[in-house]
Scaffold this motif. Sequence first.
Motif, PDB file in Angstrom:
ATOM      1  N   ALA A   1       0.671  -1.179  -0.004  1.00 23.22           N
ATOM      2  CA  ALA A   1      -0.014  -0.065  -0.073  1.00 23.22           C
ATOM      3  C   ALA A   1       0.892   1.176   0.102  1.00 23.22           C
TER       4      ALA A   1
ATOM      5  N   ALA B   1      -8.895  -5.222   1.763  1.00 25.02           N
ATOM      6  CA  ALA B   1      -7.578  -5.606   1.478  1.00 25.02           C
ATOM      7  C   ALA B   1      -7.883  -6.934   1.454  1.00 25.02           C
TER       8      ALA B   1
ATOM      9  N   THR C   1       4.039  -1.001   3.673  1.00 21.28           N
ATOM     10  CA  THR C   1       3.253   0.411   3.560  1.00 21.28           C
ATOM     11  C   THR C   1       4.303   1.525   3.246  1.00 21.28           C
TER      12      THR C   1
END
Length: 321
Positions: free
Chosen positions: A201, A269, A311
Motif C-alpha cells: 500500500a 484488503a 506500506t
Amino acid sequence: MNEHETAHDRDAAHDRDGAQVSTGTTVEPGGAAEAAIPELVIISGMSGAGRSTAAKCLEDLGWFVVDNLPPALIPTMVELGARSQGNVARIAVVVDVRGRQFFDALRESLSDLESRGVTRRIVFLESSDDALVRRFESVRRPHPLQGDGRIVDGIAAERDLLRELRGDADLVIDTSSLNVHELRAKMDAQFAGDEEPELRATVMSFGYKYGLPVDADLVVDCRFIPNPHWVPELRPFTGLNPEVSGYVFSQPGAKEFLDRYTELLQLIATGYRREGKRYVTIAVGCTGGKHRSVAMSEKLAARLASEGVETVVVHRDMGRE
C-alpha cells in the motif's frame, strides 16, 4: 486491460515487442560465494493466451521475471542467479516460439539445464482458436506468425510448433474462458504455497486545492476535521509535528474515523488479495495537504503496517505554500 475482460489481450499486443526485464531485484553476477541453484519456471504457450498475465503474477509473488529472453540465454540466467548469493532464488522466463530455429534453441537449453541437474517447470498457456482470434482482433494486431495470411493461419502454425513443448509441460492452463483474476488465482494456487498473497500500500497525503492524485485507488477526505491552519501557533508546522497531530486527533470524530476506516481497509484488503490486486494507493486529502491529511496518513500507514501490509507514505503537497 479492463479487469472484466475474458481475454488476455495485452499478450497479443506484446508479442512483437523486444526483450523486457521486469523485476525489483538486481542480479549481481560477481558474487564471490556460490548460492543454491535458483528455482526456474519457463512460461510459454500460445500468443494471446495470457503469458504476460502469468508472468506478472509470478513477479508479484517475488520471482525474478525475464520476458522474451532468447532461449539460448536461459542457462546463463540460471548461472547468474546461482552467483547472486541468494538474491535471485526464483527465476521465471517467458519465451515465445516464432520459428523452428527458435524452438530448437529452447530444446537445446532445456537439455543443457537437465544435464546440470537444474529443476525446472514449464507452464504452458493455451486457448481455443476462437478466443485467440477474438483477442487479436480486439487489439488490432497481427499474429506474429501469420505473415501474409490470416490470423487463423498464424495460430495454426504456432500451435503446430508448440505441440511438442505442450507435451513436455508440467502445467497446462486453458484460458479460453478465464478472466484475468481467474488466471491469477490459478497461478497463485500453484506458486504462492500456503502464504497469503502480499499486498503493498502507498498512503499519500494531498491537498484538494492542488487536485486529486491521478493514481489513487481510494480517496479519504479529512476536511471534516477542524483545520490547524487557523491556529496561529500550529500554522507554520506540518502534520508530522506531534503538536499538530495531537490537535488533529483531539477533534471530535478523528480517532473514530481512523478506527472505522482501518476496519474498512481490512475488509477491502481481503477482497483485493482474492481478486489478485497486489498494489493499492490510498489518497488522504485536506485543503492544502499540509496538516490534517499528513497526520491522518501517518496514523493510517502505521495501522496498516501493524496488520502486515507493506506500506509506504508519501506527502505530495506538504512542502507547498
